[in-house]
Design a protein around this motif. Sequence first.
Motif, PDB file in Angstrom:
ATOM      1  N   GLY A  36       5.950  -8.893  -5.355  1.00  0.00           N
ATOM      2  CA  GLY A  36       4.675  -8.725  -6.023  1.00  0.00           C
ATOM      3  C   GLY A  36       3.850  -7.634  -5.367  1.00  0.00           C
ATOM      4  O   GLY A  36       4.065  -7.299  -4.214  1.00  0.00           O
ATOM      5  N   MET A  37       2.876  -7.100  -6.116  1.00  0.00           N
ATOM      6  CA  MET A  37       2.026  -6.053  -5.579  1.00  0.00           C
ATOM      7  C   MET A  37       1.057  -6.619  -4.550  1.00  0.00           C
ATOM      8  O   MET A  37       0.789  -6.027  -3.523  1.00  0.00           O
ATOM      9  CB  MET A  37       1.238  -5.393  -6.712  1.00  0.00           C
ATOM     10  N   ASN A  38       0.512  -7.832  -4.811  1.00  0.00           N
ATOM     11  CA  ASN A  38      -0.463  -8.423  -3.909  1.00  0.00           C
ATOM     12  C   ASN A  38       0.156  -9.602  -3.186  1.00  0.00           C
ATOM     13  O   ASN A  38       0.553 -10.572  -3.812  1.00  0.00           O
ATOM     14  CB  ASN A  38      -1.698  -8.906  -4.683  1.00  0.00           C
ATOM     15  N   ASN A  43      -0.564 -15.202   4.084  1.00  0.00           N
ATOM     16  CA  ASN A  43       0.896 -15.154   4.244  1.00  0.00           C
ATOM     17  C   ASN A  43       1.610 -16.231   3.420  1.00  0.00           C
ATOM     18  O   ASN A  43       2.688 -16.679   3.778  1.00  0.00           O
ATOM     19  CB  ASN A  43       1.278 -15.301   5.717  1.00  0.00           C
ATOM     20  N   THR A  44       0.973 -16.675   2.352  1.00  0.00           N
ATOM     21  CA  THR A  44       1.625 -17.610   1.438  1.00  0.00           C
ATOM     22  C   THR A  44       1.906 -16.867   0.147  1.00  0.00           C
ATOM     23  O   THR A  44       0.981 -16.419  -0.509  1.00  0.00           O
ATOM     24  CB  THR A  44       0.710 -18.812   1.137  1.00  0.00           C
ATOM     25  N   GLU A  61      12.084  -6.027   3.211  1.00  0.00           N
ATOM     26  CA  GLU A  61      11.085  -4.977   3.228  1.00  0.00           C
ATOM     27  C   GLU A  61       9.682  -5.536   3.004  1.00  0.00           C
ATOM     28  O   GLU A  61       8.694  -4.886   3.319  1.00  0.00           O
ATOM     29  CB  GLU A  61      11.382  -3.926   2.165  1.00  0.00           C
ATOM     30  N   VAL A  62       9.630  -6.753   2.434  1.00  0.00           N
ATOM     31  CA  VAL A  62       8.354  -7.338   2.073  1.00  0.00           C
ATOM     32  C   VAL A  62       7.955  -8.460   3.025  1.00  0.00           C
ATOM     33  O   VAL A  62       6.788  -8.631   3.339  1.00  0.00           O
ATOM     34  CB  VAL A  62       8.391  -7.874   0.627  1.00  0.00           C
ATOM     35  N   TYR A  63       8.932  -9.231   3.482  1.00  0.00           N
ATOM     36  CA  TYR A  63       8.655 -10.415   4.289  1.00  0.00           C
ATOM     37  C   TYR A  63       9.334 -10.338   5.647  1.00  0.00           C
ATOM     38  O   TYR A  63      10.396  -9.722   5.805  1.00  0.00           O
ATOM     39  CB  TYR A  63       9.129 -11.680   3.574  1.00  0.00           C
ATOM     40  N   ASP A  64       8.718 -10.990   6.607  1.00  0.00           N
ATOM     41  CA  ASP A  64       9.356 -11.306   7.879  1.00  0.00           C
ATOM     42  C   ASP A  64       9.753 -12.769   7.841  1.00  0.00           C
ATOM     43  O   ASP A  64       8.997 -13.614   7.325  1.00  0.00           O
ATOM     44  CB  ASP A  64       8.391 -11.071   9.052  1.00  0.00           C
ATOM     45  N   THR A  65      10.926 -13.075   8.376  1.00  0.00           N
ATOM     46  CA  THR A  65      11.398 -14.454   8.390  1.00  0.00           C
ATOM     47  C   THR A  65      11.207 -15.039   9.772  1.00  0.00           C
ATOM     48  O   THR A  65      11.716 -14.516  10.767  1.00  0.00           O
ATOM     49  CB  THR A  65      12.887 -14.529   8.008  1.00  0.00           C
ATOM     50  N   ALA A  73       4.439 -12.689   4.746  1.00  0.00           N
ATOM     51  CA  ALA A  73       4.220 -11.387   4.131  1.00  0.00           C
ATOM     52  C   ALA A  73       3.889 -10.339   5.182  1.00  0.00           C
ATOM     53  O   ALA A  73       3.092 -10.568   6.082  1.00  0.00           O
ATOM     54  CB  ALA A  73       3.088 -11.476   3.108  1.00  0.00           C
ATOM     55  N   LYS A  74       4.502  -9.162   5.069  1.00  0.00           N
ATOM     56  CA  LYS A  74       4.239  -8.064   6.001  1.00  0.00           C
ATOM     57  C   LYS A  74       2.949  -7.324   5.654  1.00  0.00           C
ATOM     58  O   LYS A  74       2.280  -6.789   6.532  1.00  0.00           O
ATOM     59  CB  LYS A  74       5.401  -7.064   5.981  1.00  0.00           C
TER      60      LYS A  74
END
Length: 252
Positions: A36-38, A43-44, A61-65, A73-74
Amino acid sequence: MEDIEIQLPKIEDTPIQRMANSIRRDTSTSGNLDYGMNLNMFNTPAEKPRFDGYSSSKQDEVYDTKSDGTKVAKYDNYIPGTDNNKRIAQVQSTSVNRDNSIDLKTNSSNVMSMGTIFLFIGLVSVLLLFKFSKAFNKDVRQIKREGGLENMYSHLINTLKTEYGMSVVNRTNTSVTLSINGKGVYVKFHILKAFNDLNIIWTMRNLVGSHSLKWKFNIDESQQYMLNSIALSIDNFNEKYYNDLKANSPFV
């Protein structure tokens, strides 16, 4: 006329339908979160607009685990197909430059304000100096029209010269100085006209020290009244002065 039959493509054969089928296949085979854009600031993952054709396999590329498998969310805002780290750095750099520009403008404004204040003070000072100079020159012209200070206050000056044995030692457009030198003593009268005031300063210097008395009279005051006031003040001073000398002298 011969009828012409036009065959429309099946719905599932259109480019839009093929894109939709592709998205469904991606989401049905993967339990991963989509993009998603936002991205939520807490971070939820929240509801996000889809990016058609963007593979869900690039979630890293979007999230860190985290170690417990939670996706964090990054970015607050994510744009696929661009270097988001570089983009955010540029945004921050632009914000810093804008803040610096605002500070510079504020400082410039403060400098201009101080400059305005100093300019105002300078103008007021020049105006006051001009008015003083104008009034002073007018006063000098008036004294000259009346024959000088010695002519205007001839009774006062001549009486001081006679009573105290003094002579004129200096004169200007607005002042006259009388003095006498004796054995171990020097006495002086300095008479100064300043606009509507006549200032008189008596100074005596002897072996013991220096002493002075001051008077200020209105220019229209009686000259005899001035002489009486001066004589009374000097007599009172002399009486106190000699009484103090006697009280402190080991020879009396």
